[in-house]
Enzyme design. Structure first.
Site, PDB file in Angstrom:
ATOM      1  N   ARG A 208      -4.597  -9.805   4.599  1.00  0.00           N
ATOM      2  CA  ARG A 208      -5.003  -9.757   3.194  1.00  0.00           C
ATOM      3  C   ARG A 208      -3.778  -9.349   2.370  1.00  0.00           C
ATOM      4  O   ARG A 208      -3.262  -8.236   2.514  1.00  0.00           O
ATOM      5  CB  ARG A 208      -6.144  -8.747   3.021  1.00  0.00           C
ATOM      6  CG  ARG A 208      -6.694  -8.659   1.613  1.00  0.00           C
ATOM      7  CD  ARG A 208      -7.875  -7.697   1.556  1.00  0.00           C
ATOM      8  NE  ARG A 208      -8.425  -7.602   0.214  1.00  0.00           N
ATOM      9  CZ  ARG A 208      -7.985  -6.767  -0.722  1.00  0.00           C
ATOM     10  NH1 ARG A 208      -6.989  -5.936  -0.447  1.00  0.00           N
ATOM     11  NH2 ARG A 208      -8.540  -6.754  -1.915  1.00  0.00           N
TER      12      ARG A 208
ATOM     13  N   LYS B 194       0.814  -1.212   0.000  1.00  0.00           N
ATOM     14  CA  LYS B 194       0.000   0.000   0.000  1.00  0.00           C
ATOM     15  C   LYS B 194       0.856   1.274   0.000  1.00  0.00           C
ATOM     16  O   LYS B 194       2.074   1.247   0.209  1.00  0.00           O
ATOM     17  CB  LYS B 194      -0.954  -0.014   1.197  1.00  0.00           C
ATOM     18  CG  LYS B 194      -2.148  -0.938   0.972  1.00  0.00           C
ATOM     19  CD  LYS B 194      -3.250  -0.716   1.979  1.00  0.00           C
ATOM     20  CE  LYS B 194      -4.526  -1.430   1.551  1.00  0.00           C
ATOM     21  NZ  LYS B 194      -5.618  -1.266   2.532  1.00  0.00           N
TER      22      LYS B 194
END
Length: 286
Positions: A255, A221
């Site tokens: 995740r 991210k």
């Protein structure tokens, strides 16, 4: 913790592998958009040890419009195919839309992963009706598929996150979702700048202490990229470092894009915590 038809020990650390049925994913650039390619990805991550696959039909970032019918077309058939091929695998669908959740659950999904913090309040009713689990995230009320802009919070960021996810969790239970099937997620980067995301990561134990199982979605991210000044394809080391910290602080579901590397990190942390024995111990003994 119960995820649809599957039950796990409270101290289990589970890998949720990302499977994108999108042509424009920030990470794989559409490599698994075709259904056969998506199924190949499922086969690979199952072999690598993922307990959960998370199938998404719309990328989180801004982009081309994808209506509910198109999203259903992208995910429901794949869910049915995965359910037939892997009856013991947990299938999650990444969606904020109730109508998509309905069709996904009919096709065999066990989990509805709402990355947008209850933007469609009817999603909890779908989860309850199908006895599915639900992931309750904090986004600060932002509109789905928008990027944060000059994001700020009047109070302490973790207080805001806890109010958001705990309120969502209790609303899910009130709607009929089983308490053991509710998971909370601080939603790294969603509705947050990098300073916010780093702060909630440092204080993830406060989420663990609520008693709800915690999911983290850290993989490659922007907060990792901004922290280390690395592009998307060079964020694995930072992601794994954050994974180790999150595991130590109590997160239970991860995740991820890189399953095999994440499993090694989680196994190492579990062993350091005394929750898993070493695979072998010969040094100094033989």
């Amino acid at each position: 913790m119960r995820l649809g038809r599957h039950t796990f020990a409270d101290d289990a650390m589970l890998i949720m592998a990302i499977v994108n049925r999108t042509p424009d994913s920030f990470y794989d650039k559409g490599a698994t958009f075709a259904e056969d390619k998506a199924m190949e990805r499922v086969d690979l991550v199952v072999e690598q040890g993922a307990e959960i696959v998370d199938i998404g039909g719309v990328k989180a970032a801004p982009g081309g419009d994808v209506d509910a019918a198109e999203e259903i077309d992208r995910v429901a058939g794949l869910v049915a195919r995965v359910r037939t091929t892997y009856p013991d695998l947990v299938i999650s669908v990444d969606t904020w839309r109730a109508e998509v959740g309905e069709e996904a659950c009919r096709a065999g999904a066990d989990v509805l992963n709402d990355a947008w913090g209850g933007a469609d309040p009817a999603l909890v009713d779908v989860a309850a009706r199908h006895d599915a689990a639900i992931i309750c995230t904090h986004t600060g009320g932002v509109t789905p598929r928008t990027r944060p802009y000059r994001t700020g919070y009047e109070r302490d960021i973790m207080a805001e996150v806890l109010d958001g996810v705990l309120g969502y969790a209790e609303r899910a239970v009130a709607a009929g979702v089983a308490r053991e099937s509710v998971v909370i997620d601080p939603a790294h980067d969603f509705g947050k700048n990098t300073h916010h995301t780093l702060e909630i990561t440092r204080r993830l134990d406060e989420m663990f202490e609520t008693g709800w199982p915690v999911l983290v979605s850290l993989s490659n991210k922007d907060f990792v990229g901004e922290t280390l000044d690395r592009p998307v394809d060079q964020r694995l080391v930072g992601t794994l470092a954050t994974t180790a910290v999150s595991a130590w602080l109590g997160a239970r579901i991860y995740r991820v894009h890189e399953v095999a590397e994440t499993r090694q990190v989680l196994d190492m942390v579990a062993t350091l915590r005394g929750e898993r024995p070493p695979a072998r111990t010969m040094r100094g003994l033989a």
